[in-house]
Design a protein around this motif. Structure first.
Motif, short mmCIF file in Angstrom:
data_model
loop_
_atom_site.label_atom_id
_atom_site.label_comp_id
_atom_site.label_asym_id
_atom_site.label_seq_id
_atom_site.Cartn_x
_atom_site.Cartn_y
_atom_site.Cartn_z
N GLU A 256 -34.79 127.15 115.00
CA GLU A 256 -34.65 127.29 116.44
C GLU A 256 -33.81 128.51 116.80
N ARG A 257 -32.81 128.78 115.99
CA ARG A 257 -31.94 129.93 116.18
C ARG A 257 -31.65 130.52 114.81
N GLU A 258 -31.15 131.74 114.80
CA GLU A 258 -30.78 132.42 113.56
C GLU A 258 -32.01 132.77 112.73
N ARG A 259 -31.79 133.24 111.54
CA ARG A 259 -32.86 133.67 110.64
C ARG A 259 -32.52 133.21 109.23
N PHE A 260 -33.57 133.02 108.43
CA PHE A 260 -33.33 132.73 107.02
C PHE A 260 -32.73 133.97 106.39
N LYS A 261 -31.77 133.78 105.54
CA LYS A 261 -31.11 134.89 104.83
C LYS A 261 -31.83 135.09 103.50
N TRP A 262 -32.88 135.89 103.52
CA TRP A 262 -33.70 136.11 102.33
C TRP A 262 -32.87 136.85 101.28
N PRO A 263 -32.99 136.49 100.02
CA PRO A 263 -32.17 137.13 98.98
C PRO A 263 -32.58 138.58 98.74
#
Length: 95
Positions: free
Chosen positions: A49-56
């Motif tokens: 809903e908010r923010e983003r996945f922190k992809w490695p």
């Protein structure tokens, strides 16, 4: 062209392996997990809903191997490089 063929040709991976494949969209707010289970594919989908996945990004290559714990951290919003999670959201209703 069937998609398992595309999967093998484009990614040089076998979708029928005993592995969990994780794909993120360009906006990094959605992920799909794909795995083969005995007689069919299982797809798991998560949208933030908010923010983003922190992809490695600190890892090399197009294909990244994560431990089960690292995958859980990724899905929980933890930045694997900085080890900082997203803020927890506590909604009371769906709009």
């Amino acid at each position: 062209m069937a998609w398992p063929y595309w999967f093998r040709e484009a990614m040089a991976l076998n979708p029928f392996d005993k592995a969990l494949f994780v794909f993120g969209n360009r906006q990094r707010d959605k992920v799909k997990l794909l795995f083969w289970e005995r007689n069919g594919f299982v797809v798991w989908y998560k949208r933030l809903e908010r923010e983003r996945f922190k992809w490695p990004t600190h890892l090399e290559g197009d294909t990244v191997t994560l431990t089960g714990q690292e995958l859980n951290w990724l899905l929980d919003g933890v930045n694997l490089k900085a080890m900082q999670p997203h803020k927890a959201l506590d909604f009371q209703q769906v709009g």
